[in-house]
Design an enzyme around this catalytic site. Structure first.
Site, PDB file in Angstrom:
ATOM      1  CD  GLU A 154     -18.368 -28.449 -40.557  1.00  0.00           C
ATOM      2  OE1 GLU A 154     -19.300 -27.616 -40.484  1.00  0.00           O
ATOM      3  OE2 GLU A 154     -17.820 -28.955 -39.555  1.00  0.00           O
ATOM      4  CD  GLU A 159     -15.115 -31.747 -35.626  1.00  0.00           C
ATOM      5  OE1 GLU A 159     -15.478 -30.714 -35.037  1.00  0.00           O
ATOM      6  OE2 GLU A 159     -15.902 -32.631 -36.028  1.00  0.00           O
TER       7      GLU A 159
END
Length: 423
Positions: A154, A159
């Site tokens: 990932e 974010e």
């Protein structure tokens, strides 16, 4: 000159040469800057309320918490994702009861449509805000279904926790460094700026042994394969797909509170993907474009100069009607302008349907005149119109002089392959 003086001169010369050699060997080696060639993009141009391009994006749907005890139900409704008519994608979180959840939102992904290993992945985004608001632009390995997470890998390009509107995070997760053990860093905007107040360019550059994160061109995090320790595995050696989503609540940001307002919107101006390599064309140079299937040149009908003059293929004759200057646009796309007429290669009426005619028209920097030039790696290129996502194509794969040129769904046939010969 006596022998003693000659010896002294030779000795001094030798010392100078040794010092120069040592000095040069201590200088750091320089690496030529990487050239990034655009290979995929979505500029989110379209009418207000239109759906995102289904050729580029799918949806994850559901409200099971998504492994993080999140509170939203992801939908494919226009209530949660749509084009705003100003060149942006809107991903909207709404406070409403749906499917047993208290909020709805959207999660878009390119799984099954587009994946890539290595390159530059970039988006220009304006972020939402408030406690419990959790937008992200990230990637998962295309072997997710077989290898599972975190073995698939990932890469979190961005974010953001809405209660801290000045900071974003870039992180990787893999075997031995997943979840709260992910390897990442944060970036805080200078001078009190907030991600909710303006668009910012978020990018990640991924090479076989290194990944780098940037905000507005500022490098803030570098992750090297060599820094992994015992029990940690580098799994960033295969294609990944992209995801954009706006979560509500969850283990990391916590849940919204009374101060969190809804709806919250994540605005995405564009998403662009590049591959490293040599520049396929020289901006400003003049080329002739030879269709691989027919061997004939991209040509302005009757050497016309008026708006709307048709574009065709015709026997290569080196006339001005077959010359095209390649001009690079600020967004990485190109405009092809015929120097004789001063007019640009243009999709009629900015159409998007298969078979839409290609013509010349006064240069206007519209998406009808913007083309991504993609290198096939075999000496030919395809030209993808950014407004439609379709390729410059010879009608019915024709080979006769005067065969019309159009746009058509990208199909990798020789009717869509062009050799670019610099003049």
């Amino acid at each position: 000159m006596d022998r003693m003086k000659l010896k002294m001169i030779l000795l001094r010369t030798l010392v100078c040469l040794l010092l120069f050699s040592l000095f040069c060997s201590s200088l750091p080696s320089t690496k030529a800057a990487t050239t990034w060639n655009l290979v995929w993009s979505d500029e989110f141009n379209g009418n207000f309320g239109a759906a995102p391009d289904s050729r580029k994006w799918k949806y994850d749907i559901g409200g099971s918490g998504w492994g993080n005890n999140e509170l939203q139900y992801y939908t494919d409704s226009r209530n949660n994702s749509y084009l705003d008519g100003n060149g942006n994608l809107v991903i909207k979180a709404v406070k409403e009861n749906f499917g047993g959840n208290s909020y709805t939102s959207a999660r878009l992904l390119t799984k099954g449509l587009f994946t890539q290993a290595y390159g530059k992945f970039e988006a220009r985004i304006k972020l939402p805000f408030g406690k419990g608001i959790w937008p992200a632009f990230w990637m998962l390995g295309d072997n997710l279904d077989s290898a599972g997470w975190p073995n698939s890998g990932e890469i979190d390009i961005m974010e953001h926790l809405g209660h801290d509107s000045s900071t974003i995070y870039g992180t990787v997760h893999g075997p031995g460094y997943s979840g709260s053990g992910g390897i990442g860093k944060s970036y805080t905007l200078p001078n009190g700026q907030l991600f909710k107040d303006a668009f910012h360019v978020i990018s990640m550059e991924w090479e076989p042994t290194q990944i780098r994160w940037y905000v507005d061109g500022n490098l803030y995090h570098t992750f090297n394969k060599s820094q992994l320790g015992s029990g940690q595995t580098w799994v960033f050696d295969h294609p990944f797909f992209m995801i954009m989503n706006l979560a509500v609540g969850g283990n990391w940001p916590g849940d919204p509170d009374a101060g969190t307002t809804f709806p919250q919107m994540m605005l995405v101006d564009y998403v662009r993907v590049y591959k490293a390599g040599s520049t396929p064309v020289e901006p400003g140079a003049v080329y002739k474009l030879i269709n691989v299937n027919s061997g004939k040149a991209l040509d302005v009908y009757a050497a016309g100069t008026a708006d709307g003059t048709n574009v065709q293929i015709y026997t290569d004759n080196n006339t001005p009607a077959q010359r095209w200057q390649v001009i690079r646009n600020a967004d990485g796309s190109y405009r092809l302008t015929n120097p004789q007429s001063g007019k640009s290669l243009d999709v009629a009426d900015a159409g998007t349907a298969d078979g839409t005619n290609v013509q010349i028209w006064s240069s206007n920097e519209s998406v009808a005149q913007k083309w991504n030039i993609v290198d096939y790696g075999d000496g030919s290129f395809k030209l993808i119109n950014t407004g439609s996502g379709k390729a410059l194509d010879v009608s019915s794969a024709g080979t006769a002089d005067g065969t019309n040129v159009q746009i058509w769904s990208d199909n990798n046939t020789s009717a869509q392959k062009w050799r670019m010969i610099k003049l």
